[in-house]
Design a protein around this motif. Structure first.
Motif, mmCIF file in Angstrom:
data_model
loop_
_atom_site.group_PDB
_atom_site.id
_atom_site.type_symbol
_atom_site.label_atom_id
_atom_site.label_comp_id
_atom_site.label_asym_id
_atom_site.label_seq_id
_atom_site.Cartn_x
_atom_site.Cartn_y
_atom_site.Cartn_z
ATOM 1 N N LEU A 142 39.043 28.526 26.516
ATOM 2 C CA LEU A 142 37.909 27.825 25.919
ATOM 3 C C LEU A 142 36.577 28.460 26.296
ATOM 4 O O LEU A 142 35.630 28.426 25.509
ATOM 5 C CB LEU A 142 37.927 26.354 26.336
ATOM 6 C CG LEU A 142 39.094 25.521 25.808
ATOM 7 C CD1 LEU A 142 39.024 24.092 26.339
ATOM 8 C CD2 LEU A 142 39.115 25.503 24.280
ATOM 9 N N ILE A 147 31.562 27.498 22.324
ATOM 10 C CA ILE A 147 31.554 26.046 22.451
ATOM 11 C C ILE A 147 30.452 25.640 23.404
ATOM 12 O O ILE A 147 29.834 26.467 24.085
ATOM 13 C CB ILE A 147 32.917 25.524 22.957
ATOM 14 C CG1 ILE A 147 33.202 26.103 24.342
ATOM 15 C CG2 ILE A 147 34.013 25.843 21.983
ATOM 16 C CD1 ILE A 147 34.447 25.558 24.965
ATOM 17 N N GLU A 148 30.218 24.340 23.443
ATOM 18 C CA GLU A 148 29.187 23.792 24.328
ATOM 19 C C GLU A 148 29.696 23.767 25.762
ATOM 20 O O GLU A 148 30.795 23.310 26.044
ATOM 21 C CB GLU A 148 28.810 22.373 23.895
ATOM 22 C CG GLU A 148 27.749 21.728 24.772
ATOM 23 C CD GLU A 148 27.450 20.308 24.342
ATOM 24 O OE1 GLU A 148 26.570 19.675 24.954
ATOM 25 O OE2 GLU A 148 28.111 19.837 23.405
ATOM 26 N N LYS A 149 28.875 24.249 26.686
ATOM 27 C CA LYS A 149 29.244 24.284 28.099
ATOM 28 C C LYS A 149 28.185 23.544 28.896
ATOM 29 O O LYS A 149 26.996 23.674 28.638
ATOM 30 C CB LYS A 149 29.357 25.716 28.607
ATOM 31 C CG LYS A 149 30.330 26.586 27.807
ATOM 32 C CD LYS A 149 30.353 27.983 28.360
ATOM 33 C CE LYS A 149 31.277 28.881 27.532
ATOM 34 N NZ LYS A 149 30.803 29.053 26.153
ATOM 35 N N ILE A 161 32.990 22.578 30.615
ATOM 36 C CA ILE A 161 33.417 22.411 29.232
ATOM 37 C C ILE A 161 33.356 20.931 28.860
ATOM 38 O O ILE A 161 33.781 20.072 29.611
ATOM 39 C CB ILE A 161 34.836 22.972 29.028
ATOM 40 C CG1 ILE A 161 34.834 24.479 29.310
ATOM 41 C CG2 ILE A 161 35.324 22.693 27.625
ATOM 42 C CD1 ILE A 161 36.190 25.105 29.221
ATOM 43 N N PHE A 163 34.275 18.092 25.877
ATOM 44 C CA PHE A 163 35.052 17.833 24.668
ATOM 45 C C PHE A 163 34.980 16.346 24.334
ATOM 46 O O PHE A 163 34.696 15.499 25.193
ATOM 47 C CB PHE A 163 36.507 18.303 24.806
ATOM 48 C CG PHE A 163 37.298 17.606 25.878
ATOM 49 C CD1 PHE A 163 38.054 16.487 25.600
ATOM 50 C CD2 PHE A 163 37.294 18.076 27.183
ATOM 51 C CE1 PHE A 163 38.781 15.843 26.570
ATOM 52 C CE2 PHE A 163 38.019 17.448 28.171
ATOM 53 C CZ PHE A 163 38.766 16.329 27.872
ATOM 54 N N ASP A 223 32.224 18.887 16.273
ATOM 55 C CA ASP A 223 32.508 19.276 17.657
ATOM 56 C C ASP A 223 33.293 20.588 17.667
ATOM 57 O O ASP A 223 34.445 20.639 17.240
ATOM 58 C CB ASP A 223 33.297 18.169 18.360
ATOM 59 C CG ASP A 223 33.225 18.295 19.866
ATOM 60 O OD1 ASP A 223 33.441 19.415 20.365
ATOM 61 O OD2 ASP A 223 32.954 17.292 20.548
ATOM 62 N N LYS A 224 32.656 21.644 18.151
ATOM 63 C CA LYS A 224 33.313 22.949 18.200
ATOM 64 C C LYS A 224 34.415 22.992 19.253
ATOM 65 O O LYS A 224 35.389 23.731 19.107
ATOM 66 C CB LYS A 224 32.276 24.034 18.461
ATOM 67 C CG LYS A 224 31.253 24.203 17.349
ATOM 68 C CD LYS A 224 30.293 25.336 17.667
ATOM 69 C CE LYS A 224 29.275 25.516 16.531
ATOM 70 N NZ LYS A 224 28.323 26.612 16.823
ATOM 71 N N THR A 225 34.257 22.220 20.329
ATOM 72 C CA THR A 225 35.273 22.229 21.376
ATOM 73 C C THR A 225 36.584 21.635 20.873
ATOM 74 O O THR A 225 37.663 22.162 21.145
ATOM 75 C CB THR A 225 34.779 21.446 22.600
ATOM 76 O OG1 THR A 225 33.506 21.951 22.995
ATOM 77 C CG2 THR A 225 35.742 21.587 23.756
ATOM 78 N N ASN A 226 36.508 20.525 20.136
ATOM 79 C CA ASN A 226 37.736 19.939 19.586
ATOM 80 C C ASN A 226 38.393 20.869 18.578
ATOM 81 O O ASN A 226 39.619 20.917 18.460
ATOM 82 C CB ASN A 226 37.416 18.598 18.931
ATOM 83 C CG ASN A 226 37.180 17.497 19.955
ATOM 84 O OD1 ASN A 226 36.792 17.773 21.082
ATOM 85 N ND2 ASN A 226 37.407 16.265 19.562
#
Length: 431
Positions: A142, A147-149, A161, A163, A223-226
């Motif tokens: 990931l 993605i958002e960190k 990270i 999510f 949501d880019k992480t999902n």
């Protein structure tokens, strides 16, 4: 030409999450790499043996024993099973899928994951979890994505990270299964499993998630992480490219599963002390309902206590009050050697005021004003026309001195002369 593998979504158990309803975006993302089908009949081995991944997305009906046997054979023969539920677990979804998952060390609890304070979403169950990726391989994958960190100062680098985990439940995970994600240190309950993974050597895989809403259209689009988690889970179940080692699950901190009483439900129940009185008559004197022998004061043991001092050779004396010592945050006050010197306020600037002008009578002020005006006119050349502006100012100043107009009120000179003329005409001397 390579053929696409088949991923099958079950709809025979009234699944809450369906491709035609709230998984439309997920279907579009999988179409390019997978062949997608739906199963709307009873689970059969002939149907499942063609699928690489079989998905139970929130089943709301119960499985039969034969269907569990079909799923077990499917996993033993190398198939991958993906189970998703939501908050409330089996009790909310009215299913019995835990009966099958317990054989592999996974159990989805009938609880909810909540965030105690507002962050991005208003509902407490729409949780944003930071620090929940505990699998080392998943965490490193990931971090390579866009993605958002988050950067927490009080934790290590694993807790960067973020999510989305909306309307989800926790899991109980034990051997032979492993934990991929937890609630972390931010949401309640702390450090509880959210995703359980089982891998059978030379066999199939099982992935259980406590929230099917993670890949709902509403949350997957923003949501880019999902989205990255979806791609990773599909790759984990559909290929042999990801192989975990025992080091991926080291340094795992999990809390025990604790249940709390439903306070809202208990508050509506009758109080326990009144249950004993049901079916019996209540006496007229309510004091008879109390057993006063359970708690009482007596000095009957005082003689035994005092005699124990003599037998133990301890001096008998009354207790003394111990003066408490409080921690004082500031040092004690001390008298100053010299009194403080305060600066005196500056004297008022009286030289800026004309005392004669302020305190003199109105007649004197009119005489001074008239003299100043005449001197100004006499110094000028008589052949030039008089300055009407100075004359107008003179009339206004005289009106202010005689209180015909206020200082804040501005009135033309013609109106002032009109007021004076009217007062002269209306003036009547006393007879």
């Amino acid at each position: 030409m390579s053929t696409k593998h088949l991923i099958c979504f079950d709809v025979s158990k009234s699944e809450r999450f369906q491709l035609t309803d709230n998984y439309k975006l997920l279907q579009r993302k999988l179409k390019s790499l997978w062949t997608i089908e739906q199963n709307d009949t009873e689970l059969k081995a002939e149907k499942l043996q063609r699928a690489k991944i079989f998905v139970l997305a929130g089943p709301q009906d119960r499985f039969t024993q034969d269907e569990f046997e079909v799923l077990k054979d499917f996993v033993n023969n190398g198939g991958s099973l993906w189970v998703l539920l939501g908050d409330g677990g089996e009790q909310e979804f009215n299913t019995n899928v835990n009966f099958f998952l317990e054989q592999y060390g996974i159990y989805i609890n009938s609880d909810s994951v909540v965030r105690p304070h507002y962050y991005k979403d208003f509902h407490p169950k729409e949780c944003f979890i930071g620090g929940g990726i505990v699998c080392e391989s998943l965490w490193r994958h990931l971090l390579e994505q866009n993605i958002e960190k988050l950067d927490y100062d009080f934790t290590d680098e694993k807790y960067k990270i973020h999510f989305h985990y909306p309307y989800g439940a926790t899991l109980n995970v034990s051997d032979p299964a492993n934990v991929l994600m937890t609630t972390g240190p931010v949401v309640y309950p702390f450090n509880r499993p959210l995703a359980g993974y089982y891998y059978q050597p030379n066999g199939g895989k099982i992935l259980a998630l406590g929230s099917g809403y993670m890949f709902h259209d509403k949350y997957l689009a923003n949501d880019k992480t999902n989205d990255a988690l979806l791609n990773y889970f599909v790759k984990l179940l559909g290929s042999q490219d990801i192989n975990y080692k025992h080091l991926d699950f080291n340094d795992l901190e999990l809390n025990d599963h604790k249940t709390f009483t439903d306070i809202g439900f208990v508050a509506d129940l009758p109080k326990a002390c009144l249950i004993d009185s049901i079916g019996s008559e209540i006496p007229a004197d309510f004091k008879q309902m109390f057993d006063m022998t359970l708690c009482a004061l007596s000095n009957r043991l005082l003689k035994d206590v005092t005699s124990a001092y003599h037998r133990l050779h301890v001096k008998y004396e009354p207790l003394k009050i111990i003066k408490p010592q409080f921690e004082i945050p500031l040092p004690p006050l001390q008298l100053a050697t010299f009194p403080p010197v305060f600066s005196e306020p500056a004297a008022p600037p009286l030289e800026l005021y004309d005392l004669d002008e302020v305190f003199s009578a109105a007649r004197t002020q009119l005489a001074n004003m008239t003299g100043q005006c005449l001197q100004t006119i006499l110094r000028k050349d008589s052949r030039k026309k008089p300055n009407y502006k100075e004359l107008e100012n003179y009339i206004k100043e005289c009106a202010r001195i005689t209180a015909i107009i206020n200082e804040q009120h501005d009135m033309p000179a013609r109106e002032i002369l009109n007021i004076v003329a009217q007062q002269i005409v209306n003036y009547r001397p006393y007879d």
